[in-house]
Design a protein around this motif. Structure first.
Motif: not given
Length: 691
Positions: A557-565, A580-582
């Motif tokens: 559920l949590v985004a990685e650094n490169a996936e943050r909005h 996360s993007p999902s």
């Protein structure tokens, strides 16, 4: 308090609490949850946990409509009375309490709309502004119990008559005898009486109707004496001058002159008249202001100023004095509550039948002859409600006395007319407002919560129109042994799916022939909305984590650094949850479903259950085949088909987001229903006036 501590038993499950302690706990928690927690901690957990109280209340169905457990309690009381050789004689009354226009999403659906407990759902239903309560009060004993309530926004006389008929039918099955019906005097209640079969026309008056379940019995009609007295005061003060049948003038100016004299002298002449009584328009709902003006004490003071002090401004006050004394005697006769009362406040019995019968006859002839300042009979003019109401009351009281006391085989020795007063239901409303300290403007859900709690054992005291304390107990409600309720269950997700053409998904109860995916998604999210949804998605992550037990799913559920909005990064100061993007994609799809639902209903909120599972199923269908939660691709095969973690995660996230949006939609709908909010402004204005 020592007795309370003695009630404490061993800790743990299955603790028993005595009736006294239960009543104390329920009463204290009703008045203040914070005070309850403080007392519970102070006395070493002697009081039950709030969860235990909620468990006790959970056995009562407090939904709008008729309350089944209340009828069960009346049936049990009838059995007890029968065993003691006593009939169960009751009066029925109904009244409305204003509630706050407020829409909220809770327990799986929107609440705050009109609801009469019949299970019929209509998205065009208006927001409720009143709670109509029907109550039963024992005439020959000392108990009362509300048997149902209905959230309404105005109701015609015929509709009210249908509710009364239904209540009488149900009460008949309990074995209780309903002798009267009491209400106040708006036009809809006159229409209700006509629909029931009563005739309140002065010339052909028949203040009763046949019992719908037994045509050999009569139900006598009364218009609440407290409300009628207020209307008499209002008419007297507005008209200024009235006339009786003998041509005597009835002048409000004498009351004003008495007030001026008392102000000038600095002392009152045995009355309670003061500034508030002269400025009654600002507090026109207070019965005590009317009762203290239309009283024998004011009549005595005016008469003494004329005959004893010979003051010229009180000359010719005989008609006014008679008017005040007559209505004071009528009101006392219709408000007797003490078996040992004397004079006009004595109960109606065979011993004093000659005296009160003379009062009734004098009152009837006097009221019929009253005229307004234009010479029109008050019982035929525009302000006739109060005077027709008193005629109805005195005739009904005489008829009820004949049935309950006057016969040789009568079931009662005397009649306390206060048992027929609407003050009992006013006291119930006062108790509802007392929940949580004091709330004179509860929402529909707050009213429901207070209603359920007042049906349980408690020691709550309230103030009413004519008394300072309520000594009539609310009948103890029995635990409902059946899970069935009288109200039809709200429409399920199946009906909701059919109404909004949702998806046929075997995994969800929301089944229909079509789905969101069958119709073109014309909803296009702007960059602004995408940023807002991404921000909300962080809160959704926190909600979903509490519902998902799998650690790997929680990590997905949590985004990685490169996936943050971008907006979440811009907004965050280090403490925001990064979805996360999902999760963002699922939330955007859920927002499309919400918008599609609103567009399909014309912007009206659906007033039924099953919204969340329907939206979750539609989101799951529209996201099938999309690469959601790529880190769970392998993990998905570790679970069975029925327990697919990815599908469960998608539905959980969709439901969490939809729940947030539905709560927000409820607040927006409340703002539209309420309009300009003046409550805080006017409250501050009052405070700054130091009043």
């Amino acid at each position: 308090m020592q007795r309370m501590l003695n009630c404490k038993t061993s800790r743990g499950k299955g603790r028993a609490y005595c009736d006294e302690l239960q009543a104390f706990a329920m009463t204290l928690q009703f008045y203040s949850a914070k005070a309850y927690d403080f007392v519970r901690e102070t006395f070493d957990l002697a009081l039950p946990h709030p969860r235990s109280l909620r468990t006790w209340y959970s056995h009562i169905n407090g939904e709008p409509g008729f309350t089944k457990c209340a009828f069960d309690a009346i049936s049990a009381q009838v059995l007890t009375d029968t065993a003691n050789g006593r009939a169960t004689i009751c009066s029925l009354m109904l009244d409305e309490m204003a509630i706050r226009k407020h829409i909220e999403y809770t327990n799986g659906q929107f609440h705050g709309y009109v609801d009469i407990g019949n299970g019929q759902i209509d998205d065009s239903t208006p927001v409720a502004k009143d709670a109509l309560v029907i109550m039963v009060v024992a005439v020959n004993t000392s108990w009362k119990v509300p048997v149902g309530y209905f959230l309404v926004d105005g109701m015609s006389g015929v509709e009210r008559a249908n509710l009364v008929n239904e209540a009488l039918q149900r009460l008949h099955t309990t074995g209780a005898t309903i002798i009267s019906l009491t209400c106040d005097g708006p036009a809809c209640h006159f229409a209700m009486m006509r629909a029931l079969g009563a005739d309140l026309t002065v010339a052909t008056m028949q203040p009763f109707f046949e019992h719908p379940a037994d045509n050999t019995k009569r139900v006598h009609v009364l218009l609440d004496a407290c409300h009628m007295l207020k209307l008499v005061r209002n008419t007297f003060a507005d008209q200024r001058v009235l006339m009786d049948a003998d041509g005597n003038v009835i002048n409000w100016g004498y009351v004003v002159s008495l007030d001026d004299l008392q102000r000038k002298e600095g002392l009152r002449l045995g009355t309670k008249v003061r500034k508030a009584h002269m400025e009654w328009q600002k507090q026109k709902m207070k019965v005590n202001l009317a009762a203290q003006v239309i009283s024998s004490s004011v009549a005595d003071a005016i008469a003494y100023c004329d005959s004893g002090l010979h003051l010229p401004e009180f000359a010719g006050c005989e008609g006014t004095v008679r008017f005040l004394r007559m209505f004071d005697q009528i009101f006392d006769l219709l408000n007797s509550r003490n078996p040992l009362g004397k004079g006009s406040k004595a109960p109606m019995s065979r011993a004093n039948a000659e005296r009160w019968a003379q009062t009734v006859n004098d009152a009837e002839s006097y009221i019929v002859g009253l005229k307004d300042n234009k010479g029109v009979l008050l019982t035929q003019g525009k302000r006739k409600t109060a005077f027709v109401g008193f005629l109805v009351c005195v005739r009904s009281a005489r008829n009820i006395f004949g049935e309950l006391v006057g016969r040789p085989d009568a079931p009662m020795r005397y009649l306390l007319t206060y048992k027929l007063s609407q003050d009992h239901i006013e006291l119930f409303f006062s108790a509802v407002r007392a929940r949580g300290g004091f709330n004179n403007n509860p929402t529909s859900m707050q009213f429901q919560a207070a209603y359920k709690r007042l049906l349980m054992r408690h020691s709550i005291k309230a103030t009413g129109n004519c008394i300072t304390r309520d000594e009539t107990r609310i009948l103890d409600i029995l635990r409902d042994s059946s899970s069935e309720t009288d109200a039809v269950v709200s429409c399920s997700a199946v009906n909701l799916a059919r109404r909004y053409d949702m998806l046929d998904m075997p995994a969800c109860a929301a089944v229909a022939e079509h789905s969101y995916s069958d119709m073109p998604h014309v909803v296009h999210h702007s960059e602004y909305k995408e940023a807002a949804v991404a921000y909300i998605a962080g809160y959704v992550v926190n909600m979903a984590k509490k519902r998902v037990g799998c650690e790997r799913c929680q990590e997905a559920l949590v985004a990685e650094n490169a996936e943050r909005h971008n907006f979440v990064v811009f907004k965050s100061r280090g403490g925001l949850q990064q979805p996360s993007p999902s999760v963002v994609a699922i939330c955007l799809e859920a927002e499309k479903s919400v918008q599609f639902m609103l567009r399909s209903s014309g912007g009206v909120l659906p007033q039924c259950a099953g919204i969340l599972p329907a939206i979750a199923s539609a989101v799951l269908a529209n996201t099938l085949g999309k690469p959601l939660f790529p880190t769970l691709d392998i993990h998905m095969f570790d679970t069975s088909v029925e327990d697919n973690h990815v599908h469960t995660l998608v539905k959980t996230v969709a439901e969490c987001f939809a729940r947030v949006r539905l709560h927000h939609l409820g607040k927006c709908e409340t703002e539209k229903a309420v309009g300009t909010n003046v409550r805080k402004k006017l409250t501050k204005l009052i405070l700054f006036k130091h009043q």
